[in-house]
Design a protein around this motif. Structure first.
Motif, PDB file in Angstrom:
ATOM      1  N   ARG A  31       0.828  -1.208   0.000  1.00  0.00           N
ATOM      2  CA  ARG A  31       0.000   0.000   0.000  1.00  0.00           C
ATOM      3  C   ARG A  31       0.862   1.258   0.000  1.00  0.00           C
ATOM      4  NH1 ARG A  31      -5.763  -0.141   2.708  1.00  0.00           N
ATOM      5  NH2 ARG A  31      -6.626  -1.542   1.186  1.00  0.00           N
ATOM      6  N   TRP A  71      -0.185   5.087  -0.007  1.00  0.00           N
ATOM      7  CA  TRP A  71      -1.449   5.237   0.712  1.00  0.00           C
ATOM      8  C   TRP A  71      -1.228   5.327   2.217  1.00  0.00           C
ATOM      9  CZ3 TRP A  71      -5.683   6.244  -2.017  1.00  0.00           C
ATOM     10  CH2 TRP A  71      -5.669   5.908  -3.363  1.00  0.00           C
ATOM     11  N   PHE A  72      -0.172   4.695   2.699  1.00  0.00           N
ATOM     12  CA  PHE A  72       0.167   4.699   4.121  1.00  0.00           C
ATOM     13  C   PHE A  72       1.651   5.005   4.263  1.00  0.00           C
ATOM     14  CE2 PHE A  72      -3.513   1.914   3.882  1.00  0.00           C
ATOM     15  CZ  PHE A  72      -4.286   2.384   4.925  1.00  0.00           C
ATOM     16  N   PRO A 123       2.772   9.287   2.813  1.00  0.00           N
ATOM     17  CA  PRO A 123       1.704   8.942   1.870  1.00  0.00           C
ATOM     18  C   PRO A 123       1.131  10.169   1.168  1.00  0.00           C
ATOM     19  CG  PRO A 123       0.869   8.884   4.101  1.00  0.00           C
ATOM     20  CD  PRO A 123       2.349   9.134   4.198  1.00  0.00           C
ATOM     21  N   GLY A 124       0.423   9.907   0.090  1.00  0.00           N
ATOM     22  CA  GLY A 124      -0.281  10.965  -0.624  1.00  0.00           C
ATOM     23  C   GLY A 124       0.539  11.665  -1.684  1.00  0.00           C
ATOM     24  N   GLU A 178      -8.863  -5.631  -1.227  1.00  0.00           N
ATOM     25  CA  GLU A 178      -9.566  -4.998  -2.342  1.00  0.00           C
ATOM     26  C   GLU A 178     -10.979  -5.557  -2.475  1.00  0.00           C
ATOM     27  OE1 GLU A 178      -7.031  -5.649  -5.694  1.00  0.00           O
ATOM     28  OE2 GLU A 178      -5.706  -3.982  -5.171  1.00  0.00           O
ATOM     29  N   ASP A 223     -13.043  -4.113   0.269  1.00  0.00           N
ATOM     30  CA  ASP A 223     -13.365  -2.721  -0.064  1.00  0.00           C
ATOM     31  C   ASP A 223     -14.497  -2.657  -1.085  1.00  0.00           C
ATOM     32  OD1 ASP A 223     -11.408  -1.825   1.653  1.00  0.00           O
ATOM     33  OD2 ASP A 223      -9.948  -1.362   0.072  1.00  0.00           O
TER      34      ASP A 223
END
Length: 173
Positions: free
Chosen positions: A30, A33-34, A85-86, A144, A147
């Motif tokens: 991930r 994202w993290f 992240p981001g 996923e 989600d």
């Protein structure tokens, strides 16, 4: 786009400390994202005490948990490095961590005063890499799928609420 080299940031031909690994790879399914963690080990094989300082080419993209400190003779320390992240993942070997050191006496307590009064005695770059291809693990596939299920349930509830609202609006006419 950064070139990975800062003006005046030149690696030393002689570097007394040992850095492991020689290239930092941020790996996480991930990533982006993290927070993704990597570790850098600095080993002092000499009989001298040093103060170290670590810098990075992009402070918005990376975080260093202990950027300054001391390392005693014949010991090693582990530094936690983070990818924030981001932010889009850059190409490999564009960014690097720079590790600097200055020899100091055993009584020194404040590394800041040493760094303001002396110039570094050595510098080494540790290149930063990311996985070329993010491998979808079984755990990632399951997350996923979960989600997707949650999203479908939210959509279903939202549609049901919209249906009730539409019915109420139809009754008011």
């Amino acid at each position: 786009m950064p070139t990975g080299k800062r003006k005046g940031d030149v690696e030393s031909t002689k570097f007394d400390l040992v850095l492991r690994p020689e290239t930092i790879t941020f790996e996480n399914f991930r990533i982006g994202w993290f927070y993704t963690e990597a570790r850098l080990v600095i080993k002092n094989p000499t009989k001298n005490r040093y103060t170290y300082k670590i810098k990075v080419t992009n402070n918005d993209m990376f975080d260093i948990r202990t950027p300054k400190g001391f390392i005693d003779p014949e010991t090693s320390i582990e530094i936690e490095l983070l990818h924030v992240p981001g932010i889009l993942l850059p190409r490999n070997d564009v960014h690097h961590f720079s590790v600097y050191y200055i020899k100091c006496d055993t009584e020194a307590q404040n590394s800041h005063s040493i760094w303001t009064s002396k110039k570094s005695e050595g510098c080494k770059h540790v290149l930063i890499r990311f996985p070329n291809k993010i491998i979808r693990t079984q755990e990632m596939k399951k997350m996923e799928e979960d989600d997707m299920k949650q999203q479908k349930e939210r959509n279903k509830l939202s549609n049901e609420k919209m249906g009730i609202r539409n019915q109420n609006m139809g009754e008011k006419k």
